[in-house]
Design a protein around this motif. Structure first.
Motif, PDB file in Angstrom:
ATOM      1  N   GLN A  26     -85.494 -95.019  -4.083  1.00  0.00           N
ATOM      2  CA  GLN A  26     -85.605 -96.344  -3.541  1.00  0.00           C
ATOM      3  C   GLN A  26     -84.194 -96.767  -3.527  1.00  0.00           C
ATOM      4  O   GLN A  26     -83.721 -97.786  -2.836  1.00  0.00           O
ATOM      5  CB  GLN A  26     -86.856 -97.093  -4.100  1.00  0.00           C
ATOM      6  CG  GLN A  26     -88.034 -97.016  -3.724  1.00  0.00           C
ATOM      7  CD  GLN A  26     -89.177 -97.634  -4.607  1.00  0.00           C
ATOM      8  OE1 GLN A  26     -88.868 -98.159  -5.688  1.00  0.00           O
ATOM      9  NE2 GLN A  26     -90.106 -97.786  -3.834  1.00  0.00           N
ATOM     10  N   GLU A  31     -87.873 -94.289   1.051  1.00  0.00           N
ATOM     11  CA  GLU A  31     -89.257 -94.565   0.616  1.00  0.00           C
ATOM     12  C   GLU A  31     -89.786 -92.949   0.285  1.00  0.00           C
ATOM     13  O   GLU A  31     -89.624 -92.060   1.084  1.00  0.00           O
ATOM     14  CB  GLU A  31     -90.170 -95.121   1.616  1.00  0.00           C
ATOM     15  CG  GLU A  31     -89.792 -96.537   2.088  1.00  0.00           C
ATOM     16  CD  GLU A  31     -89.879 -97.307   0.666  1.00  0.00           C
ATOM     17  OE1 GLU A  31     -90.931 -97.037   0.033  1.00  0.00           O
ATOM     18  OE2 GLU A  31     -89.095 -98.163   0.444  1.00  0.00           O
ATOM     19  N   ASP A  34     -92.466 -91.210   2.843  1.00  0.00           N
ATOM     20  CA  ASP A  34     -92.008 -91.124   4.210  1.00  0.00           C
ATOM     21  C   ASP A  34     -91.642 -89.664   4.546  1.00  0.00           C
ATOM     22  O   ASP A  34     -91.151 -88.898   3.704  1.00  0.00           O
ATOM     23  CB  ASP A  34     -90.802 -91.960   4.646  1.00  0.00           C
ATOM     24  CG  ASP A  34     -91.360 -93.495   4.705  1.00  0.00           C
ATOM     25  OD1 ASP A  34     -92.553 -93.900   4.453  1.00  0.00           O
ATOM     26  OD2 ASP A  34     -90.450 -94.220   4.819  1.00  0.00           O
TER      27      ASP A  34
END
Length: 113
Positions: A26, A31, A34
């Motif tokens: 992050q 993410e 993802d």
């Protein structure tokens, strides 16, 4: 493969909790769950940057800097080896061709009429 799995591949052998890996991802604009796109130079650069941050954190651990002697063999090159790997990753990140979205080019005019 997701970003978290790709980061674990890049840092194989380094044992960190999943929550810690999520923070590193992050901090580098990724993410964790993802999809990882290998063809995206931006995604690849961010994975390498997260791995670099992990290595720099490990390099700050003073307890790993001591000299260890095992059966007449001295293991004191940890700090040198990790610094070499950090330098390699920094070089790899700098050489990745990533188009900047702000200007579209790395060319600028130094002198103007």
């Amino acid at each position: 493969m997701n970003n978290l799995q790709r980061l674990q591949l890049e840092t194989k052998g380094i044992k960190l909790e999943q929550e810690e890996l999520v923070v590193y991802l992050q901090e580098n604009y990724l993410e964790p769950f993802d999809e990882y796109y290998a063809i995206s130079p931006i995604n690849k650069r961010n994975i390498y940057s997260a791995a670099l941050n992990i290595l720099e954190s490990i390099a700050n651990d003073v307890s790993r800097m001591k000299t260890v002697k095992i059966d007449d063999t001295t293991v004191s090159d940890f700090s040198e080896s990790i610094q070499n790997r950090i330098d390699q990753l920094e070089r790899k990140i700098r050489t990745l061709k990533v188009e900047e979205q702000s200007s579209g080019t790395n060319f600028f005019m130094l002198f103007v009429d």
